[in-house]
Design an enzyme around this catalytic site. Structure first.
Site, PDB file in Angstrom:
ATOM      1  N   ASP A  44       0.832  -1.211   0.000  1.00 39.65           N
ATOM      2  CA  ASP A  44       0.000   0.000   0.000  1.00 39.65           C
ATOM      3  C   ASP A  44       0.859   1.250   0.000  1.00 39.65           C
ATOM      4  OD1 ASP A  44      -2.799   0.752  -0.081  1.00 39.65           O
ATOM      5  OD2 ASP A  44      -2.484   1.703   1.864  1.00 39.65           O
ATOM      6  N   CYS A 129     -11.200   3.391  -4.168  1.00 36.47           N
ATOM      7  CA  CYS A 129     -10.227   3.464  -3.081  1.00 36.47           C
ATOM      8  C   CYS A 129     -10.698   4.439  -2.007  1.00 36.47           C
ATOM      9  CB  CYS A 129      -8.862   3.882  -3.624  1.00 36.47           C
ATOM     10  SG  CYS A 129      -7.546   3.777  -2.384  1.00 36.47           S
ATOM     11  N   TYR A 133     -12.584   2.515   1.108  1.00 32.79           N
ATOM     12  CA  TYR A 133     -11.892   2.475   2.405  1.00 32.79           C
ATOM     13  C   TYR A 133     -12.679   3.219   3.475  1.00 32.79           C
ATOM     14  CZ  TYR A 133      -7.625  -0.024   1.344  1.00 32.79           C
ATOM     15  OH  TYR A 133      -6.730  -1.019   1.043  1.00 32.79           O
ATOM     16  N   TYR A 157      -9.462   5.204   8.712  1.00 30.42           N
ATOM     17  CA  TYR A 157     -10.388   5.175   7.586  1.00 30.42           C
ATOM     18  C   TYR A 157     -11.843   5.360   8.001  1.00 30.42           C
ATOM     19  CZ  TYR A 157      -6.273   3.935   5.021  1.00 30.42           C
ATOM     20  OH  TYR A 157      -5.020   3.990   4.465  1.00 30.42           O
ATOM     21  N   GLU A 194      -9.509  -3.507  -5.916  1.00 35.49           N
ATOM     22  CA  GLU A 194      -9.521  -3.364  -4.459  1.00 35.49           C
ATOM     23  C   GLU A 194      -9.605  -4.734  -3.776  1.00 35.49           C
ATOM     24  OE1 GLU A 194      -9.577  -0.665  -2.092  1.00 35.49           O
ATOM     25  OE2 GLU A 194      -8.625   0.304  -3.800  1.00 35.49           O
TER      26      GLU A 194
END
Length: 202
Positions: A44, A129, A133, A157, A194
């Site tokens: 990531d 994304c 998230y 998040y 994802e």
């Protein structure tokens, strides 16, 4: 219904799929194998560097009203999210400088960078994304892990400030009004990336 809300409806089943993935389940319980999370952090970290490039490429095409939004998103990603990764990576012993992209990371970043050649479609491609998230964070925060390092990841998040950033992208998608079919295709491909990203290389 705006386009962004429509995309969210399309994406919900893939969010549910992520919530059932062993990596996400391990984070939620707070007992994920540290080697798996260490590898995820490395992947990531590399992903986010290209994500900043995606924001920058879109900013070059953005209307004046949203130039600042995309610059802010690039700044928040480069400084705040990457700072979190550096902090967590130190606790998990991740090798950020020596990491190399695995197949899922390489495929996802290549897709996003290519999609960013078109402003509206590029926004739809990166929305999984941001929105994904934020949605995962909120869901995991309903029953957060006791393990403090995984709890800190969830809290990041689940933060309303992160949801606000995702909301900016939603607004930009609706205002850009890209071709609906192209936007759906890009969004769903992003969602599939994802899901695949949780299969971290070990």
């Amino acid at each position: 219904m705006g386009l962004a809300a429509h995309l969210e409806e399309l994406g919900l089943p893939l969010v549910e799929e992520q919530l059932k993935h062993p990596t996400v389940v391990g984070i939620a319980r707070g007992d994920l194998d540290e080697a798996v999370f260490r590898s995820w952090l490395e992947q990531d970290y590399l992903f986010l560097h290209d994500y900043v490039r995606v924001f920058s490429r879109l900013a070059w095409q953005a209307p004046d009203a949203h130039l600042g939004d995309l610059v802010d998103l690039a700044h928040a990603t480069y400084h705040e999210e990457l700072d979190l990764h550096r902090s967590l990576s130190a606790e998990f012993g991740a090798d950020l400088d020596g990491a190399a992209k695995g197949p899922a990371c390489a495929a996802y970043t290549a897709f996003l960078l290519d999609s960013a050649a078109s402003y509206g479609t590029g926004l739809a491609a990166l929305y999984p994304c941001m929105w994904g998230y934020s949605t995962l964070g909120k869901r995991l925060a309903e029953n957060p892990p006791d393990e403090p390092r995984y709890r800190r990841w969830v809290d990041t998040y689940a933060d309303p400030g992160f949801a606000e950033l995702a909301g900016r992208i939603a607004q930009m998608i609706d205002e850009a009004d890209p071709d609906r079919e192209a936007a759906e295709k890009a969004f769903l491909e992003g969602m599939r990336h994802e899901v695949a990203f949780w299969d971290v290389p070990l």
